[in-house]
Design a protein around this motif. Structure first.
Motif, PDB file in Angstrom:
ATOM      1  N   GLY A  47       1.379  -1.625  -0.160  1.00 54.99           N
ATOM      2  CA  GLY A  47      -0.159   0.262   0.477  1.00 54.99           C
ATOM      3  C   GLY A  47       0.724   0.968   0.493  1.00 54.99           C
ATOM      4  N   ASP A  94      -2.235  -6.034  -4.869  1.00 58.24           N
ATOM      5  CA  ASP A  94      -2.850  -6.284  -3.582  1.00 58.24           C
ATOM      6  C   ASP A  94      -2.825  -6.294  -2.614  1.00 58.24           C
ATOM      7  OD1 ASP A  94      -5.264  -6.661  -1.666  1.00 58.24           O
ATOM      8  OD2 ASP A  94      -6.779  -5.868  -3.049  1.00 58.24           O
ATOM      9  N   GLY A 111       2.184   1.152   5.523  1.00 56.01           N
ATOM     10  CA  GLY A 111       2.025   2.610   6.424  1.00 56.01           C
ATOM     11  C   GLY A 111       0.600   2.907   6.273  1.00 56.01           C
ATOM     12  N   VAL A 117      -8.190  -1.936   4.044  1.00 53.79           N
ATOM     13  CA  VAL A 117      -8.140  -3.140   4.008  1.00 53.79           C
ATOM     14  C   VAL A 117      -9.642  -3.957   4.266  1.00 53.79           C
ATOM     15  CG1 VAL A 117      -7.075  -5.931   3.447  1.00 53.79           C
ATOM     16  CG2 VAL A 117      -5.687  -4.208   3.397  1.00 53.79           C
TER      17      VAL A 117
HETATM   18  C1  LIG Z   1      -4.112   6.631   3.180  1.00 54.21           C
HETATM   19  S1  LIG Z   1      -2.998   5.727   2.370  1.00 54.21           S
HETATM   20  C2  LIG Z   1      -1.578   5.690   2.419  1.00 54.21           C
HETATM   21  C3  LIG Z   1      -0.441   5.675   1.334  1.00 54.21           C
HETATM   22  C4  LIG Z   1       0.912   5.571   1.331  1.00 54.21           C
HETATM   23  N1  LIG Z   1       1.392   4.380   2.490  1.00 54.21           N
HETATM   24  C5  LIG Z   1       0.800   6.930   2.213  1.00 54.21           C
HETATM   25  O1  LIG Z   1       1.837   6.452   3.556  1.00 54.21           O
HETATM   26  O2  LIG Z   1       1.264   7.754   2.483  1.00 54.21           O
HETATM   27  C6  LIG Z   1      -4.008   4.766   2.002  1.00 54.21           C
HETATM   28  C7  LIG Z   1      -3.697   3.465   0.942  1.00 54.21           C
HETATM   29  O3  LIG Z   1      -4.347   2.507   0.497  1.00 54.21           O
HETATM   30  C8  LIG Z   1      -4.409   1.680  -0.036  1.00 54.21           C
HETATM   31  N2  LIG Z   1      -5.373   0.102  -0.140  1.00 54.21           N
HETATM   32  C9  LIG Z   1      -6.311   0.332  -0.179  1.00 54.21           C
HETATM   33  N3  LIG Z   1      -7.236  -0.940  -0.423  1.00 54.21           N
HETATM   34  C10 LIG Z   1      -5.548  -1.640  -0.060  1.00 54.21           C
HETATM   35  C11 LIG Z   1      -5.481  -3.242  -0.727  1.00 54.21           C
HETATM   36  N4  LIG Z   1      -6.583  -3.803  -0.233  1.00 54.21           N
HETATM   37  N5  LIG Z   1      -3.993  -3.917  -0.864  1.00 54.21           N
HETATM   38  C12 LIG Z   1      -2.878  -2.905  -1.211  1.00 54.21           C
HETATM   39  N6  LIG Z   1      -3.240  -1.220  -0.339  1.00 54.21           N
HETATM   40  C13 LIG Z   1      -4.691  -0.817  -0.554  1.00 54.21           C
HETATM   41  C14 LIG Z   1      -4.427   2.855  -0.897  1.00 54.21           C
HETATM   42  O4  LIG Z   1      -4.967   2.444  -2.493  1.00 54.21           O
HETATM   43  C15 LIG Z   1      -3.876   3.416  -0.378  1.00 54.21           C
HETATM   44  O5  LIG Z   1      -3.054   4.288  -1.193  1.00 54.21           O
END
Ligand SMILES: C[S@@+](CC[C@H](N)C(=O)[O-])C[C@H]1O[C@@H](n2cnc3c(N)ncnc32)[C@H](O)[C@@H]1O
Length: 268
Positions: A47, A94, A111, A117
């Motif tokens: 993510g 994912d 992070g 999720v």
């Molecule tokens: C608040 S953002 C955080 C992004 C980054 N890690 C940061 O610290 O800025 C949440 C992230 O979770 C990702 N996300 C949502 N569902 C996910 C999944 N099933 N697997 C991996 N990432 C996911 C979103 O696409 C988004 O980029």
């Protein structure tokens, strides 16, 4: 997408950076200091979004390699552009089904992601599967239930006073498990050993009210997604309420804080 998650809207990298990326870039180094991984390891970041934590890993942790995944193609493209580095590879993926072999990474981190999720135990089990024996696994999420993200809490408090439905959409209602105890239990249930937790806090200083308000009008993230979905008159009422309620310094700036809970442990 569940009814509550319909405003999450992860797509526009620049808008995410204006709303959350500027604070997640500040919290990532604090997490890495506490996480304390040695140099020369193979990292996976789950993510990665626009690369707030990825950039900090490349700058501070001296990884041998960094594989970073996120389901948002727009975010991955921005992360790739911003953090061009021979050690890093950004791909769409994912958390619930990592396209990586078993026991293939020394360090796995995530992070500000796990709460979004739907299958958190599944995501942690995947992280544990991909970790080498004794591999280091760590993650952090905002303290939503404790109101630790003060700018978000201010937004939803004002929104709920004007629109009862907003109460059901706020992150503190959606993510009650974002406490050190519940997160540590999740990690232990996924088979992690030597689980520890820590608090990481950054100050979030907004130059003036516009600096606070504008990111909510850009639509990326749960609160901005809700804000742009309001009719113009309702949005104007919300803005007025926040403008009246938020505490200011003498120079008009708004000083708030944002707290995250971090977890670290070892794969078996
Ligand atoms: C608040 S953002 C955080 C992004 C980054 N890690 C940061 O610290 O800025 C949440 C992230 O979770 C990702 N996300 C949502 N569902 C996910 C999944 N099933 N697997 C991996 N990432 C996911 C979103 O696409 C988004 O980029």
């Amino acid at each position: 997408m569940s009814d509550q998650s319909r405003h999450d809207a992860w797509a526009e990298g620049e808008n995410y950076d204006a709303y959350m990326g500027r604070w997640s870039r500040q919290i990532a180094p604090g997490f890495l200091d506490w996480f304390d991984a040695p140099p020369g390891l193979d990292w996976l970041e789950v993510g990665c979004g626009t690369g707030a934590l990825s950039g900090a890993i490349l700058a501070k942790a001296a990884p041998r390699s960094l594989q970073a995944i996120d389901p948002s193609a727009g975010f991955v493209a921005r992360a790739r552009e911003t953090h061009a580095d021979a050690r890093a590879d950004f791909t769409v993926g994912d958390a619930r089904a990592l396209a990586l072999p078993d026991a293939s990474r020394d360090v796995i981190v995530s992070g500000l992601v796990l709460n979004f999720v739907p299958d958190r135990p599944g995501a942690l089990a995947e992280m544990a599967r991909v970790a080498r024996p004794e591999g280091r696994i760590g993650f952090y999420v905002w303290d939503y239930p404790g109101g630790g993200v003060e700018f978000m809490r201010a937004f939803w408090t004002a929104a709920a006073a004007l629109d009862p439905e907003a109460r059901t959409l706020s992150e503190d209602v959606r993510f009650p498990f974002c406490t050190p105890e519940a997160l540590a239990s999740l990690a232990r249930e996924a088979g992690l050993a030597a689980v520890e937790s820590a608090e990481i806090t950054v100050s979030t200083v907004f130059r003036d009210f516009e600096d606070f308000w504008t990111p909510f009008t850009l639509g990326t993230g749960p609160a901005p997604g809700y804000c742009v979905g309001l009719a113009p008159a309702a949005r104007a009422r919300l803005r007025e309420r926040l403008e009246a309620d938020l505490p200011r310094q003498a120079d008009g700036s708004i000083h708030l804080a944002a707290r995250a809970w971090a977890i670290r442990g070892r794969a078996s």
